[in-house]
Design a protein around this motif. Structure first.
Motif, PDB file in Angstrom:
ATOM      1  N   THR A 143       0.857  -1.183   0.000  1.00  0.00           N
ATOM      2  CA  THR A 143       0.000   0.000   0.000  1.00  0.00           C
ATOM      3  C   THR A 143       0.893   1.233   0.000  1.00  0.00           C
ATOM      4  OG1 THR A 143      -1.746  -1.157   1.211  1.00  0.00           O
ATOM      5  CG2 THR A 143      -1.795   1.245   1.263  1.00  0.00           C
ATOM      6  N   LEU A 144       0.571   2.182  -0.880  1.00  0.00           N
ATOM      7  CA  LEU A 144       1.383   3.390  -0.998  1.00  0.00           C
ATOM      8  C   LEU A 144       0.566   4.606  -0.585  1.00  0.00           C
ATOM      9  CD1 LEU A 144       3.979   4.841  -1.923  1.00  0.00           C
ATOM     10  CD2 LEU A 144       3.040   4.839  -4.252  1.00  0.00           C
ATOM     11  N   LEU A 145       1.158   5.431   0.280  1.00  0.00           N
ATOM     12  CA  LEU A 145       0.496   6.649   0.743  1.00  0.00           C
ATOM     13  C   LEU A 145       1.453   7.830   0.677  1.00  0.00           C
ATOM     14  CD1 LEU A 145      -0.427   4.269   3.176  1.00  0.00           C
ATOM     15  CD2 LEU A 145      -2.229   5.984   3.207  1.00  0.00           C
ATOM     16  N   ASP A 146       0.855   9.008   0.639  1.00  0.00           N
ATOM     17  CA  ASP A 146       1.597  10.255   0.765  1.00  0.00           C
ATOM     18  C   ASP A 146       1.422  10.714   2.206  1.00  0.00           C
ATOM     19  OD1 ASP A 146       2.452  12.888   0.847  1.00  0.00           O
ATOM     20  OD2 ASP A 146       1.593  13.427  -1.083  1.00  0.00           O
ATOM     21  N   ILE A 147       2.497  10.596   2.999  1.00  0.00           N
ATOM     22  CA  ILE A 147       2.454  10.959   4.415  1.00  0.00           C
ATOM     23  C   ILE A 147       3.394  12.132   4.635  1.00  0.00           C
ATOM     24  CG2 ILE A 147       2.799  10.168   6.786  1.00  0.00           C
ATOM     25  CD1 ILE A 147       2.372   7.312   5.796  1.00  0.00           C
ATOM     26  N   TYR A 148       2.835  13.288   4.934  1.00  0.00           N
ATOM     27  CA  TYR A 148       3.625  14.511   5.101  1.00  0.00           C
ATOM     28  C   TYR A 148       4.502  14.794   3.879  1.00  0.00           C
ATOM     29  CZ  TYR A 148       2.406  14.070  10.072  1.00  0.00           C
ATOM     30  OH  TYR A 148       1.737  13.965  11.263  1.00  0.00           O
ATOM     31  N   LYS A 162      -1.910  -3.994   6.556  1.00  0.00           N
ATOM     32  CA  LYS A 162      -1.466  -2.862   5.726  1.00  0.00           C
ATOM     33  C   LYS A 162      -2.625  -1.929   5.382  1.00  0.00           C
ATOM     34  CE  LYS A 162       0.162  -5.564   2.502  1.00  0.00           C
ATOM     35  NZ  LYS A 162      -0.096  -6.867   3.145  1.00  0.00           N
ATOM     36  N   SER A 163      -3.729  -2.502   4.900  1.00  0.00           N
ATOM     37  CA  SER A 163      -4.860  -1.673   4.474  1.00  0.00           C
ATOM     38  C   SER A 163      -5.537  -0.992   5.657  1.00  0.00           C
ATOM     39  CB  SER A 163      -5.876  -2.524   3.698  1.00  0.00           C
ATOM     40  OG  SER A 163      -5.302  -3.036   2.514  1.00  0.00           O
ATOM     41  N   GLU A 164      -5.637  -1.700   6.783  1.00  0.00           N
ATOM     42  CA  GLU A 164      -6.244  -1.107   7.968  1.00  0.00           C
ATOM     43  C   GLU A 164      -5.408   0.066   8.470  1.00  0.00           C
ATOM     44  OE1 GLU A 164      -5.723  -4.231   7.388  1.00  0.00           O
ATOM     45  OE2 GLU A 164      -7.648  -5.279   7.573  1.00  0.00           O
ATOM     46  N   THR A 165      -4.088  -0.102   8.432  1.00  0.00           N
ATOM     47  CA  THR A 165      -3.186   0.976   8.818  1.00  0.00           C
ATOM     48  C   THR A 165      -3.350   2.161   7.864  1.00  0.00           C
ATOM     49  OG1 THR A 165      -1.581  -0.600   9.717  1.00  0.00           O
ATOM     50  CG2 THR A 165      -0.765   1.603   9.170  1.00  0.00           C
ATOM     51  N   ALA A 166      -3.453   1.844   6.572  1.00  0.00           N
ATOM     52  CA  ALA A 166      -3.611   2.886   5.564  1.00  0.00           C
ATOM     53  C   ALA A 166      -4.906   3.665   5.770  1.00  0.00           C
ATOM     54  CB  ALA A 166      -3.583   2.273   4.161  1.00  0.00           C
ATOM     55  N   ASP A 180      -3.029  -2.604  -2.123  1.00  0.00           N
ATOM     56  CA  ASP A 180      -2.912  -4.013  -2.506  1.00  0.00           C
ATOM     57  C   ASP A 180      -1.874  -4.228  -3.611  1.00  0.00           C
ATOM     58  OD1 ASP A 180      -3.722  -6.738  -2.088  1.00  0.00           O
ATOM     59  OD2 ASP A 180      -4.640  -6.653  -4.065  1.00  0.00           O
ATOM     60  N   ARG A 181      -2.007  -3.500  -4.724  1.00  0.00           N
ATOM     61  CA  ARG A 181      -1.017  -3.620  -5.806  1.00  0.00           C
ATOM     62  C   ARG A 181      -0.510  -2.223  -6.173  1.00  0.00           C
ATOM     63  NH1 ARG A 181      -2.310  -5.458 -12.038  1.00  0.00           N
ATOM     64  NH2 ARG A 181      -0.733  -4.095 -12.972  1.00  0.00           N
ATOM     65  N   VAL A 182       0.807  -2.070  -6.123  1.00  0.00           N
ATOM     66  CA  VAL A 182       1.441  -0.800  -6.477  1.00  0.00           C
ATOM     67  C   VAL A 182       2.313  -1.030  -7.713  1.00  0.00           C
ATOM     68  CG1 VAL A 182       2.902   1.090  -5.690  1.00  0.00           C
ATOM     69  CG2 VAL A 182       1.497  -0.159  -4.035  1.00  0.00           C
ATOM     70  N   LEU A 200      -7.992  -0.037 -10.056  1.00  0.00           N
ATOM     71  CA  LEU A 200      -7.973  -0.055  -8.591  1.00  0.00           C
ATOM     72  C   LEU A 200      -7.832   1.337  -7.978  1.00  0.00           C
ATOM     73  CD1 LEU A 200      -5.673  -3.152  -7.903  1.00  0.00           C
ATOM     74  CD2 LEU A 200      -8.175  -3.065  -8.003  1.00  0.00           C
ATOM     75  N   GLU A 201      -7.757   2.381  -8.807  1.00  0.00           N
ATOM     76  CA  GLU A 201      -7.606   3.728  -8.283  1.00  0.00           C
ATOM     77  C   GLU A 201      -8.747   4.088  -7.330  1.00  0.00           C
ATOM     78  OE1 GLU A 201      -7.289   6.400 -11.564  1.00  0.00           O
ATOM     79  OE2 GLU A 201      -5.126   6.092 -11.801  1.00  0.00           O
ATOM     80  N   ARG A 202      -8.388   4.713  -6.204  1.00  0.00           N
ATOM     81  CA  ARG A 202      -9.330   5.225  -5.186  1.00  0.00           C
ATOM     82  C   ARG A 202      -9.848   4.148  -4.241  1.00  0.00           C
ATOM     83  NH1 ARG A 202     -13.743   8.837  -8.323  1.00  0.00           N
ATOM     84  NH2 ARG A 202     -15.006   7.492  -6.982  1.00  0.00           N
ATOM     85  N   TYR A 203      -9.626   2.861  -4.567  1.00  0.00           N
ATOM     86  CA  TYR A 203     -10.226   1.804  -3.753  1.00  0.00           C
ATOM     87  C   TYR A 203      -9.231   1.219  -2.753  1.00  0.00           C
ATOM     88  CZ  TYR A 203     -13.956   1.935  -7.235  1.00  0.00           C
ATOM     89  OH  TYR A 203     -14.972   2.347  -8.054  1.00  0.00           O
TER      90      TYR A 203
END
Length: 315
Positions: A143-148, A162-166, A180-182, A200-203
């Motif tokens: 899972t990829l996120l933009d954090i700060y 991973k997803s729950e943390t995200a 899930d897939r990056v 899978l965008e946005r989901y």
């Protein structure tokens, strides 16, 4: 495993807002190289190093050079190039397309395209677009996120959280890129970009709940299309036999396309807030990029104190 890619001229024309003026049957041709050709010596009849895999871009200079010859020679020289069937020919806004280009485009099914922009902007934008679209890609389970502002890739075994943390991080106003897939690709040496597959965008998938659309749930600001990956966080089950780094002096890396990305391993244990830990790891890494390393500073302060050079704790 990296996958070689290609893109259709039709998709390029749509993205670049190019008008198709001839060679309509060749609009499905595929482009597999990002480099462009600015034909000069080719129009002089020298074709020894001509690369027919490149899109031809014709601006004012190329058009003026062609006009130095009479029309019969012009058509002959251009046909020698076009009959090798390059993916497409693009004319910049200030160039009038000669009639014989349209004839040759239709004859050899080579799309002739017209831009609304000048040559240099077209060249720059098209090269950047092709480099991004044609870069080799590989998929990573995570899972990829933009954090700060830090592109943070969370990896780990299925079911680790991973997803729950995200989801918790997204609720804290951080931004989802992919779950899930990056899909990752390299735009330049050392620059790894991650994005979600279109479908899978946005989901995001949460076990026990199902599929969640973060844009519908939390607003458009909860999602962005891509982000440079600057940190990898691996979640793993707590292992009593494993010795974990408690200071943060050890440097782990995660390698993608020969690029080493800083990596942090976080053991998962009941009672630990994974979202807070990942958030802290991202901020700590950002400080390191800015030149401040808390662990190194602590060790330095301890060394100074041990040498008797620091101030006394008490008067």
């Amino acid at each position: 495993m990296a996958v070689e890619r290609s893109i259709s001229v039709k998709k390029i024309a749509k993205h670049m807002e190019l008008a198709v003026v001839a060679g309509f049957e060749g609009i499905t041709r595929r482009v597999s190289v990002e480099m462009l050709a600015r034909p000069g010596v080719e129009f002089a009849g020298f074709l020894d190093f001509y690369d027919k895999e490149r899109i031809l871009l014709i601006g004012s200079k190329e058009a003026h050079f062609l006009r130095l010859f009479d029309e019969v020679i012009q058509k002959s020289r251009v046909e020698a190039v076009i009959k090798q069937e390059p993916p497409a020919v693009i004319f910049s806004v200030n160039v009038d397309i000669p009639e014989y280009f349209l004839e040759l485009g239709n004859k050899y099914n080579v799309p002739i395209l017209k831009s609304k922009e000048r040559t240099t902007p077209v060249n720059s934008k098209l090269y950047s677009y092709l480099r991004s679209e044609l870069a080799p890609r590989q998929s990573i389970h995570g899972t990829l996120l933009d954090i700060y502002g830090m592109g943070t890739l969370i990896i780990g075994k299925s079911g680790i959280g991973k997803s729950e943390t995200a989801l918790e991080l997204i609720k804290r106003n951080h931004i989802l890129i992919a779950d899930d897939r990056v899909d990752v690709y390299e735009t330049a040496p050392g620059i790894i970009i991650g994005q979600a597959p279109k479908i899978l965008e946005r989901y995001i998938e949460i076990r026990g709940i199902g599929i969640v659309d973060v844009v519908q749930m939390l607003g458009a600001g909860a999602f962005r299309e891509n982000k440079k990956i600057r940190l990898v966080v691996e979640l793993e089950p707590w292992d009593d036999k494993k010795v974990y780094d408690r200071l943060g002096l050890e440097t782990e890396v995660y390698e993608v396309f020969d690029t080493k990305i800083p990596k942090v391993t976080i053991p998962v244990l009941p009672g630990r807030n994974n979202a807070t830990l990942v958030e802290s790891a991202a901020m700590n890494q950002k400080l390191k990029y800015l030149g401040y390393n808390a662990a190194e500073q602590l060790v330095k302060n301890v060394a100074i104190k041990a040498a008797g050079k620091g101030e006394d704790d008490e008067e």
